[in-house]
Design an enzyme around this catalytic site. Structure first.
Site, mmCIF file in Angstrom:
data_model
loop_
_atom_site.group_PDB
_atom_site.id
_atom_site.type_symbol
_atom_site.label_atom_id
_atom_site.label_comp_id
_atom_site.label_asym_id
_atom_site.label_seq_id
_atom_site.Cartn_x
_atom_site.Cartn_y
_atom_site.Cartn_z
ATOM 1 N N LYS A 32 0.821 -1.215 0.000
ATOM 2 C CA LYS A 32 0.000 0.000 0.000
ATOM 3 C C LYS A 32 0.858 1.271 0.000
ATOM 4 O O LYS A 32 0.629 2.183 -0.804
ATOM 5 C CB LYS A 32 -0.909 -0.004 1.232
ATOM 6 C CG LYS A 32 -1.580 1.323 1.529
ATOM 7 C CD LYS A 32 -2.331 1.285 2.826
ATOM 8 C CE LYS A 32 -1.420 1.240 4.019
ATOM 9 N NZ LYS A 32 -0.679 2.500 4.257
ATOM 10 N N THR A 33 1.841 1.335 0.891
ATOM 11 C CA THR A 33 2.661 2.539 1.006
ATOM 12 C C THR A 33 3.444 2.790 -0.281
ATOM 13 O O THR A 33 3.581 3.932 -0.734
ATOM 14 C CB THR A 33 3.628 2.417 2.199
ATOM 15 O OG1 THR A 33 2.865 2.161 3.389
ATOM 16 C CG2 THR A 33 4.433 3.689 2.387
ATOM 17 N N ASP A 223 -4.006 8.696 3.015
ATOM 18 C CA ASP A 223 -3.581 7.363 3.443
ATOM 19 C C ASP A 223 -4.454 6.896 4.611
ATOM 20 O O ASP A 223 -5.002 7.713 5.352
ATOM 21 C CB ASP A 223 -2.111 7.428 3.867
ATOM 22 C CG ASP A 223 -1.497 6.050 4.076
ATOM 23 O OD1 ASP A 223 -2.059 5.065 3.572
ATOM 24 O OD2 ASP A 223 -0.435 5.975 4.736
ATOM 25 N N GLU A 224 -4.566 5.572 4.769
ATOM 26 C CA GLU A 224 -5.335 4.972 5.882
ATOM 27 C C GLU A 224 -6.727 5.599 5.981
ATOM 28 O O GLU A 224 -7.187 6.006 7.055
ATOM 29 C CB GLU A 224 -4.582 5.150 7.214
ATOM 30 C CG GLU A 224 -3.187 4.548 7.240
ATOM 31 C CD GLU A 224 -3.162 3.026 7.270
ATOM 32 O OE1 GLU A 224 -4.234 2.415 7.146
ATOM 33 O OE2 GLU A 224 -2.073 2.449 7.402
ATOM 34 N N GLN A 254 -9.389 -3.339 7.946
ATOM 35 C CA GLN A 254 -8.479 -2.943 9.010
ATOM 36 C C GLN A 254 -8.949 -1.670 9.714
ATOM 37 O O GLN A 254 -8.152 -0.936 10.294
ATOM 38 C CB GLN A 254 -7.060 -2.765 8.456
ATOM 39 C CG GLN A 254 -6.475 -4.051 7.895
ATOM 40 C CD GLN A 254 -5.033 -3.896 7.459
ATOM 41 O OE1 GLN A 254 -4.138 -3.664 8.275
ATOM 42 N NE2 GLN A 254 -4.785 -4.029 6.159
ATOM 43 N N ARG A 614 -0.429 -9.845 10.874
ATOM 44 C CA ARG A 614 0.907 -9.330 11.227
ATOM 45 C C ARG A 614 1.966 -10.419 11.051
ATOM 46 O O ARG A 614 3.158 -10.122 11.005
ATOM 47 C CB ARG A 614 0.961 -8.852 12.684
ATOM 48 C CG ARG A 614 0.019 -7.728 13.114
ATOM 49 C CD ARG A 614 0.055 -6.560 12.197
ATOM 50 N NE ARG A 614 -0.994 -6.659 11.181
ATOM 51 C CZ ARG A 614 -1.020 -5.959 10.057
ATOM 52 N NH1 ARG A 614 -0.037 -5.123 9.776
ATOM 53 N NH2 ARG A 614 -2.001 -6.106 9.187
#
Length: 755
Positions: A32-33, A223-224, A254, A614
């Site tokens: 994503k980043t 973002d997010e 998330q 994770r």
């Protein structure tokens, strides 16, 4: 090689199509980043003016990392971007626009402590009880109002809000909110929430300013996005309304910050606001094994409110996910520590390759103690060690002072907490008299009537001294747990924490309860090493010695290779080779408070999804059969979430073959209503279903068969010692021989033994 060649097909499509409203749904470990970074760099490469790009993140660390990567691709133009957190970017804009609403351009920004200090002053000036109007709680209430676009005027005119305040016995909140806002304005100061609220007010009141920023920022990227709240989205939606070149990146699966005001509706309903939306799904996971990815998919598909996607990976199938059941929460801590030691020796993992994730901060205690016994260095990520938390240290300070009245540090910590009218000037005066007369501070306190203090101070100190002395007298006859409970109640420390219903307040209350639980376990369970009794005295002195051994070396070398421990919320965005998700039990995860609405239950499931994703290569899911809560032993049911993981990717360990689904979890989605009823775990119930009632064991003899509420049925091997110091050695099946002092034993006699 072009930077675009580093992207997979889905990533590249999301980077190259830069115009129009765009939503990039990015699964865990999908890059994503990188996509957001490359999309901004690509805009610059296409000749877009860097000053016309607004990029909003949730952490300064994320924005700085992205900026550096953009500069590597597109050069120094990356330095001109309006990129940063919502608060930092809008503070920058307010330096120019704040005078329009009467603030100076060099306005002060109040941090949380500044804001609470001002509220404390206002509460005192209004003659209000600060035990009811706690600054932290009041600030949270005001913050929630601001983020819902509710000004003081609107607040005071809203009958529903006023009714809520009356029911909470805080009818003056509206007045405090008004005075707080007025005082901030007079001081030329804004708190963090004002940075957003005032931007919204300016854009709404001044069309020329709105026009200016709508045409300045031709491209808006967030973002997010699943973590945005109503106010944040309202601002960016206005700014992006002209060119509609708005890109949001996130993952509805998330979305786990509803308690902070985040609303999943922003991402789920984004298309309603931008009908021409283009959606790109990043579904390839580069992080985890196939088994972990499959488990995550099956789990999250149980949620009704979601954007459908199917995460996949080309990684190896990997190890089975291990579901582990342990007899108790303490045994859970020991099992995890043993497992880490085994994997370190067998697979040569570094400590930094392990993460222990839990639902609540209070759970860390058992794992900290077990890791310390193995000399495994660890770090609490995003928090502090259990025994270093203020509320834990406060109760421990009372217990230290009970054992040793001359413990001056403990005395200074609690002499006026909870508040009893002994101010700092009085404490300083006590210290002065003690130093001048070469005495201990306690001796001055114990003879306070002979010193020059006000009558009020003398009365308060005499009551404090009498209370501590009474605790000392009780310590000779009470167990550590009974005494600690008495101390917590008598000092009002527990009530003080219980009355704070903020997220932080609830966590602090849970931490103190966990400390009491650990004392209860110390009293009721023998502590063994190779079948030898380490602690047979269950008094407060022995417990404090035990705690001192655990907390004696709190200083940590930042360069140490450490196991990471954290709440699941703190783990978002991180990844580890080996992950232990612990305490996966009904009423703990999902939490009891989340079982009465579909929305809350689905957020808990998203939190579990975040936890398991994770893990890179190994995932352990653990739960305990018994857990102390409020001083009582509770029998725990495995979480419904464990039943939602496919059978073909797991293996079971511990004293079970497969976790049995709790009644409320069976056919949940075919039966769920707006108020699903969940049967809570019942404390002190034997396997036969009968309430556990301990017998008089003063006449216990070898050969007798007994029942222990945790270890089950056992047989007395022999009795050692005399009188009140008698110790029984009892063989409990799979638990082996346990040595228990009879004066503290809670046993049910099933069958007689030798005559």
């Amino acid at each position: 090689m072009s930077y675009l060649d580093e992207l997979n097909e889905a990533q590249r499509a999301a980077v190259e199509n830069v115009d129009g409203p765009t939503m990039i749904v990015a699964g865990p470990g999908s890059g994503k980043t990188r996509v957001l970074t490359y999309r901004i760099a690509h805009l610059l490469k296409l000749g877009v003016d860097s000053f016309s790009i607004l990029a909003l993140t949730f952490t300064n660390k994320a924005s700085e990392s992205m900026r550096h990567r953009i500069e590597k691709i597109a050069g120094t133009d990356g330095r001109n971007l309006y990129m940063g957190t919502f608060h930092s970017v809008f503070a920058r804009i307010l330096r120019v626009e704040a005078p329009k609403i009467g603030y100076p351009s060099n306005f002060t920004i109040y941090d949380t402590e500044d804001a609470k200090s001002l509220l404390k002053t206002i509460i005192k000036e209004q003659g209000l009880d600060d035990k009811i109007y706690k600054p932290n709680q009041v600030l949270n209430r005001i913050s929630a109002a601001k983020n819902a676009l509710i000004t003081p005027t609107r607040y005071a005119a809203d009958p529903e809000l006023l009714t809520e305040d009356r029911h909470a016995q805080k009818p003056a909140i509206a007045t405090i909110y008004r005075l707080y806002t007025e005082r901030c304005f007079k001081s030329g100061a804004m708190d963090f929430d004002d940075l957003l609220l005032n931007i919204h007010i300016i854009l709404e009141k001044f069309p020329d300013v709105l026009y200016k920023y709508q045409h300045k920022f031709r491209y808006v990227l967030i973002d997010e996005f699943q973590d945005t709240n109503f106010l944040q989205y309202s601002i960016v939606k206005r700014i992006a309304d002209v060119f509609q070149n708005i890109t949001v990146v996130g993952d509805d699966a998330q979305s786990i910050y509803a308690f902070r005001g985040a609303t999943i509706d922003n991402i789920l309903n984004f298309e309603k606001d931008f009908p021409d939306l283009k959606v790109y799904k990043l579904e390839q996971n580069y992080r985890s094994t196939q088994n972990i990815v499959k488990a995550a998919n099956e789990l999250i598909h149980k949620n009704k409110n979601q954007l459908k996607k199917e995460i996949w990976t080309q990684n190896d199938k990997g190890e089975d996910i291990k579901i582990v059941r342990t007899p108790s929460d303490n045994e859970e801590g020991r099992w995890v520590a043993d497992s880490i030691m085994e994997l370190k020796m067998r697979e040569h993992y570094k400590n930094s390759g392990f993460a222990i994730l839990y639902r609540t901060n209070a759970q860390s205690r058992a794992f900290e103690e077990s890791l310390r016994r193995h000399n495994i260095p660890y770090k609490i990520y995003g928090g502090m060690s259990f025994y270093q938390r203020k509320e834990v240290k406060d109760l421990l300070a009372y217990l230290k002072l009970t054992v040793n009245h001359y413990d001056e540090e403990a005395m200074k910590r609690v002499i006026n907490y909870p508040a009893r009218g002994i101010g700092q000037s009085t404490i300083d005066k006590v210290a002065m008299f003690a130093a001048n007369e070469n005495k201990a501070a306690w001796d001055v306190l114990d003879n306070i009537h002979t010193y020059d203090f006000t009558a009020r101070a003398k009365t308060s100190i005499e009551e404090f001294v009498m209370m501590i002395k009474s605790f000392g007298a009780l310590s000779a006859t009470k167990t550590a747990y009974d005494l600690a409970s008495h101390v917590g109640k008598t000092t009002r420390l527990i009530a003080e924490l219980y009355n704070d219903k903020t997220v932080e307040g609830v966590s602090r209350f849970e931490n103190v309860q966990e400390l009491l639980n650990s004392i209860k376990e110390f009293v009721e369970e023998d502590v063994l090493q190779e079948d030898e009794v380490i602690f047979t005295d269950k008094g407060i002195g022995s417990f404090m010695q035990n705690v001192s051994l655990l907390t004696g070396n709190e200083k940590e070398d930042e360069n140490l290779d450490t196991v990471k421990m954290m709440t699941i919320h703190a783990a978002k965005g991180l990844e580890f080779p080996v992950v232990y998700v612990v305490g996966i039990e009904e009423n703990l995860f999902p939490g009891q408070q989340s079982l009465y609405s579909l929305e809350d239950l689905e957020e808990e499931r998203r939190l579990f999804y975040v936890a398991i994703t994770r893990a890179e290569s190994r995932l352990f899911l653990t739960y305990a059969s018994t857990r102390y809560k409020f001083g009582s032993l509770n029998y725990c049911e495995p979480s419904r979430f464990l039943m939602e993981i496919p059978e073909n990717v797991v293996s079971y360990h511990g004293d079970l073959k497969k976790p049995k689904a709790p009644d409320a979890a069976k056919n949940l989605y075919s039966k769920i209503t707006s108020q699903p009823i969940v049967k809570p775990a019942v404390a002190r119930i034997t396997e036969s279903g009968e309430p556990f009632v301990a017998d008089d064991v003063s006449g216990l003899q070898g050969g007798m068969e007994v029942m222990h509420e945790k270890f089950g049925e056992g047989k007395v091997v022999n009795i050692e010692g005399m009188g009140v110091n008698k110790i029984a050695s009892i063989m409990f099946g799979q638990f082996g021989v346990k040595k228990i002092m009879l004066k503290f034993a809670k046993l049910k006699i099933l069958k007689g033994g030798l005559d």
